[in-house]
Design a protein around this motif. Structure first.
Motif, PDB file in Angstrom:
ATOM      1  N   UNK A 174      39.383  11.213 -37.549  1.00 13.97           N
ATOM      2  CA  UNK A 174      37.960  11.360 -37.840  1.00 13.97           C
ATOM      3  C   UNK A 174      37.315  10.017 -38.172  1.00 13.97           C
ATOM      4  N   UNK A 175      36.096   9.775 -37.646  1.00  8.11           N
ATOM      5  CA  UNK A 175      35.345   8.574 -38.013  1.00  8.11           C
ATOM      6  C   UNK A 175      34.535   8.763 -39.279  1.00  8.11           C
ATOM      7  N   UNK A 176      34.657   9.953 -39.914  1.00 10.86           N
ATOM      8  CA  UNK A 176      33.893  10.236 -41.127  1.00 10.86           C
ATOM      9  C   UNK A 176      32.657  11.060 -40.829  1.00 10.86           C
ATOM     10  N   UNK A 177      31.698  11.001 -41.724  1.00 10.51           N
ATOM     11  CA  UNK A 177      30.475  11.783 -41.547  1.00 10.51           C
ATOM     12  C   UNK A 177      29.767  12.001 -42.862  1.00 10.51           C
ATOM     13  N   UNK A 178      29.434  13.232 -43.161  1.00  8.41           N
ATOM     14  CA  UNK A 178      28.693  13.576 -44.367  1.00  8.41           C
ATOM     15  C   UNK A 178      29.444  13.157 -45.627  1.00  8.41           C
ATOM     16  N   UNK A 179      28.734  12.455 -46.526  1.00  3.11           N
ATOM     17  CA  UNK A 179      29.335  12.075 -47.799  1.00  3.11           C
ATOM     18  C   UNK A 179      29.664  13.288 -48.650  1.00  3.11           C
ATOM     19  N   UNK A 180      28.739  14.223 -48.711  1.00  2.00           N
ATOM     20  CA  UNK A 180      28.962  15.433 -49.498  1.00  2.00           C
ATOM     21  C   UNK A 180      30.123  16.246 -48.932  1.00  2.00           C
ATOM     22  N   UNK A 181      30.149  16.398 -47.601  1.00  4.95           N
ATOM     23  CA  UNK A 181      31.238  17.141 -46.972  1.00  4.95           C
ATOM     24  C   UNK A 181      32.585  16.483 -47.214  1.00  4.95           C
ATOM     25  N   UNK A 182      32.605  15.143 -47.186  1.00 10.47           N
ATOM     26  CA  UNK A 182      33.843  14.413 -47.451  1.00 10.47           C
ATOM     27  C   UNK A 182      34.334  14.684 -48.866  1.00 10.47           C
ATOM     28  N   UNK A 183      33.407  14.721 -49.820  1.00  5.81           N
ATOM     29  CA  UNK A 183      33.791  14.944 -51.212  1.00  5.81           C
ATOM     30  C   UNK A 183      34.307  16.365 -51.429  1.00  5.81           C
ATOM     31  N   UNK A 184      33.727  17.316 -50.726  1.00  3.25           N
ATOM     32  CA  UNK A 184      34.184  18.707 -50.817  1.00  3.25           C
ATOM     33  C   UNK A 184      35.630  18.817 -50.336  1.00  3.25           C
ATOM     34  N   UNK A 185      35.938  18.162 -49.218  1.00  2.00           N
ATOM     35  CA  UNK A 185      37.307  18.195 -48.688  1.00  2.00           C
ATOM     36  C   UNK A 185      38.251  17.446 -49.621  1.00  2.00           C
ATOM     37  N   UNK A 186      37.819  16.275 -50.127  1.00  2.00           N
ATOM     38  CA  UNK A 186      38.646  15.485 -51.040  1.00  2.00           C
ATOM     39  C   UNK A 186      39.101  16.327 -52.224  1.00  2.00           C
ATOM     40  N   UNK A 187      38.199  17.133 -52.769  1.00  4.85           N
ATOM     41  CA  UNK A 187      38.522  17.954 -53.932  1.00  4.85           C
ATOM     42  C   UNK A 187      39.698  18.883 -53.646  1.00  4.85           C
ATOM     43  N   UNK A 188      39.678  19.540 -52.488  1.00  9.92           N
ATOM     44  CA  UNK A 188      40.760  20.465 -52.158  1.00  9.92           C
ATOM     45  C   UNK A 188      42.064  19.735 -51.865  1.00  9.92           C
ATOM     46  N   UNK A 189      41.966  18.553 -51.236  1.00  7.75           N
ATOM     47  CA  UNK A 189      43.171  17.761 -51.003  1.00  7.75           C
ATOM     48  C   UNK A 189      43.790  17.342 -52.333  1.00  7.75           C
ATOM     49  N   UNK A 190      42.939  16.940 -53.280  1.00  4.46           N
ATOM     50  CA  UNK A 190      43.406  16.517 -54.600  1.00  4.46           C
ATOM     51  C   UNK A 190      44.096  17.666 -55.333  1.00  4.46           C
ATOM     52  N   UNK A 191      43.487  18.840 -55.306  1.00  2.00           N
ATOM     53  CA  UNK A 191      44.083  20.004 -55.966  1.00  2.00           C
ATOM     54  C   UNK A 191      45.420  20.361 -55.333  1.00  2.00           C
TER      55      UNK A 191
END
Length: 589
Positions: free
Chosen positions: A355-372
């Motif tokens: 992925x080249x990235x994209x939405x900052x908010x969407x990235x943070x939402x995914x980061x949270x689940x990866x962290x958990x």
């Protein structure tokens, strides 16, 4: 006039009925063929040659259902290959005694360099198992030749063409086009290397953008030359000289003399050679199996016994919340990661990111689940062609990050864009706007007017705030300081090789490397692979594709000459204000 209208009505009805019959017969044909297709085992003869044809679009994975594969060859889609299945088949071929060797017929693959490198490494494993590998193609693109250079012998016809010239990366700049349309991009960013916004604000590459691009394509080119040099026994100096001398436009004898190829042969000469090394009579056909058929072939393995323990491989491919069917929906992906975390049979997760990235908010939402998930079980990231900006954001908290030497990663930076299309909408399309509001910022943001000074200050503050969060997430995940991340951040893109020296990547390798690390961290001896998210059903695949095609056709039909302008405006309008993504048009060739 009445006769004309009646004739027009009958003609229209006739066209619609004809179209419906064509679609009906198309579906009946597909259903008939699909009903004949099954998961029955493909018979592979002894002394067979596996024919590897990769001249298609290669995605991380595709739906393997035969019905969906047929749709891919239809007017509603394009044929695609799944990297996951290619790697599985090559791994199987390495231990299959029925496979004598491989013929690569893949001169023009459509994939990123990291994807090609992963397939090349899998072919190297087959070669190391003692099987021969030959390559043949009338035309080799540079990536096609890089893939094929792993072979024992590389052949091409006397009048064929081989592209070997070094790498380049060119940007497309829209500033002039937007000015002609009457659109001004109001831009906010943090990171001197964050060049994603440059196409909308400049008509050339900035010195920072040129610097970072030179570094990462230089790293990628050096790696490719090293691999070709090792496989072909050609010195780096010779490879550089051949690239500088435009060898693709010279006599092909030069390619032969310098060992880029082993022979200028026609296909019949190759077949005769293959018959000799497989002890096949010249008048007999070679025993062969295609890569697409071979995926259904069974290979007897020593039973390791049943186990319910699994390693989940979760795929994240495309832009984050970019609205594309091929992109990453943050809510759906987060749900997939959450299910994997709660599934007690899943002992570790390999998070495959392309992925080249994209939405900052969407990235943070995914980061949270990866962290958990990482707090409960090992999470290993495997990077594909790209895992940059938002793609790195969602990777940074993993236990281990694995990347190809030619992956593009980093790009830790943030930008925001709000278009001002007042001139386009009013002067060119004749639209005017009026309204009322209850509070100062009730109408912010709007694309039909320029932003005020205080609104611009708000946007820049939001960008700075998110950048601080971004580097904080990376610092926490990489066990370092925000200052250290800022030093290598600022939106700068790095190759996977570069990234290992600055603590952004831990290990160089592909998805198999990541799976092996996950196995070790989870303490597993036996395990099964579970690929996630669950793929769409065949009917969902076809109707989603048809819907997009139909929508585009209808829009172009009714909007006529204004279609492209309206489409551009819709794309601009749908861009989320705060973005963490790579430059839109990075292409290395």
């Amino acid at each position: 006039m009445l006769k004309f209208l009646r004739r027009l009505l009958f003609t229209t009805i006739g066209a619609i009925v004809t179209a419906l019959f064509i679609v009906l017969f198309f579906f009946l044909g597909i259903l008939t063929v699909a009903s004949l297709s099954s998961d029955s085992e493909v018979t592979v003869e002894d002394n067979s040659i596996l024919v590897v044809d990769l001249n298609s679009v290669i995605k991380e994975r595709v739906n393997e259902d035969p019905f969906t594969q047929l749709i891919g060859e239809s007017p509603f889609g394009e044929a695609q290959l799944g990297l996951n299945q290619i790697l599985k088949s090559l791994k199987k071929a390495a231990t299959d005694d029925r496979i004598k060797g491989i013929v690569i017929e893949s001169g023009t693959p459509q994939a990123g360099i990291a994807t090609i490198d992963e397939i090349r490494n899998a072919l190297k494993t087959v070669k190391d198992s003692g099987k021969f590998i030959y390559a043949f193609a009338p035309i080799y693109t540079q990536t096609g030749y890089y893939l094929s250079s792993v072979a024992d012998k590389v052949y091409m016809p006397p009048q064929g063409m081989l592209e070997y010239k070094g790498l380049s990366s060119q940007r497309t700049f829209f500033k002039g086009s937007l000015e002609k349309l009457g659109v001004e991009m109001q831009i906010f960013k943090h990171g001197k290397f964050k060049s994603a916004v440059e196409p909308f604000m400049l008509d050339h590459m900035s010195k920072e953008s040129k610097k970072q691009t030179s570094v990462y394509i230089g790293s990628i080119w050096d790696y490719m030359k090293e691999q070709i040099s090792e496989s072909r026994g050609i010195s780096i100096e010779t490879l550089n000289r051949l690239a500088d001398n435009s060898s693709m436009f010279n006599d092909n004898q030069i390619l032969l003399d310098n060992k880029l190829v082993d022979g200028l042969w026609y296909k019949d000469q190759l077949l005769d050679e293959l018959k000799k090394i497989t002890d096949t009579e010249l008048n007999d056909d070679l025993a062969s199996v295609s890569l697409s058929d071979y995926k259904s072939a069974k290979v007897k393995k020593k039973s390791k016994g049943f186990t319910k323990d699994k390693i989940a491989v979760i795929y994240a491919e495309g832009g984050i919340d970019d609205g594309s069917d091929d992109g990453i929906n943050s809510e759906k992906l987060s749900k997939t990661i959450r299910k994997a975390r709660r599934d007690s049979s899943i002992k570790a997760v390999v998070f495959r990111i392309n992925s080249p990235g994209g939405s900052g908010m969407g990235s943070d939402v995914i980061w949270r689940e990866v962290k958990l998930c990482q707090q409960e079980k090992p999470v290993i990231v495997s990077m594909g062609d790209y895992a940059a900006s938002g793609g790195y954001y969602i990777a940074c908290c993993a236990d281990t990050i694995v990347a190809s030497p030619v992956t593009l990663t980093g790009s830790i930076g943030v930008f925001g864009m709000i278009p001002n299309a007042e001139k386009l909408l009013t002067n060119k399309l004749g639209m005017t706007f009026d309204g009322v509001k209850t509070n100062t910022y009730a109408d912010f943001p709007m694309i039909n007017r320029a932003m005020r000074k205080d609104e611009k200050a708000m946007m820049q503050t939001s960008v700075e705030k998110f950048y601080k969060v971004f580097i904080g997430r990376c610092a926490e995940g990489r066990s370092t300081s925000s200052e250290a991340i800022d030093e290598i951040g600022q939106g700068r893109v790095w190759s996977g090789e570069n990234a290992t020296h600055i603590n952004l990547v831990d290990v160089l390798g592909g998805i198999d490397t990541a799976i092996e690390i996950a196995k070790e961290k989870a303490g597993l001896e036996k395990y099964r692979i579970k690929e996630l998210p669950e793929q769409k059903s065949p009917f969902e695949e076809i109707f989603s594709g048809m819907g997009a095609q139909a929508k585009a056709f209808a829009a172009q039909t009714f909007l006529g000459v204004n279609y492209e302008e309206i489409k551009l405006m819709n794309q601009i309008k749908e861009i989320q204000p705060i973005q963490a993504r790579l430059p839109y048009s990075i292409e290395i060739r």
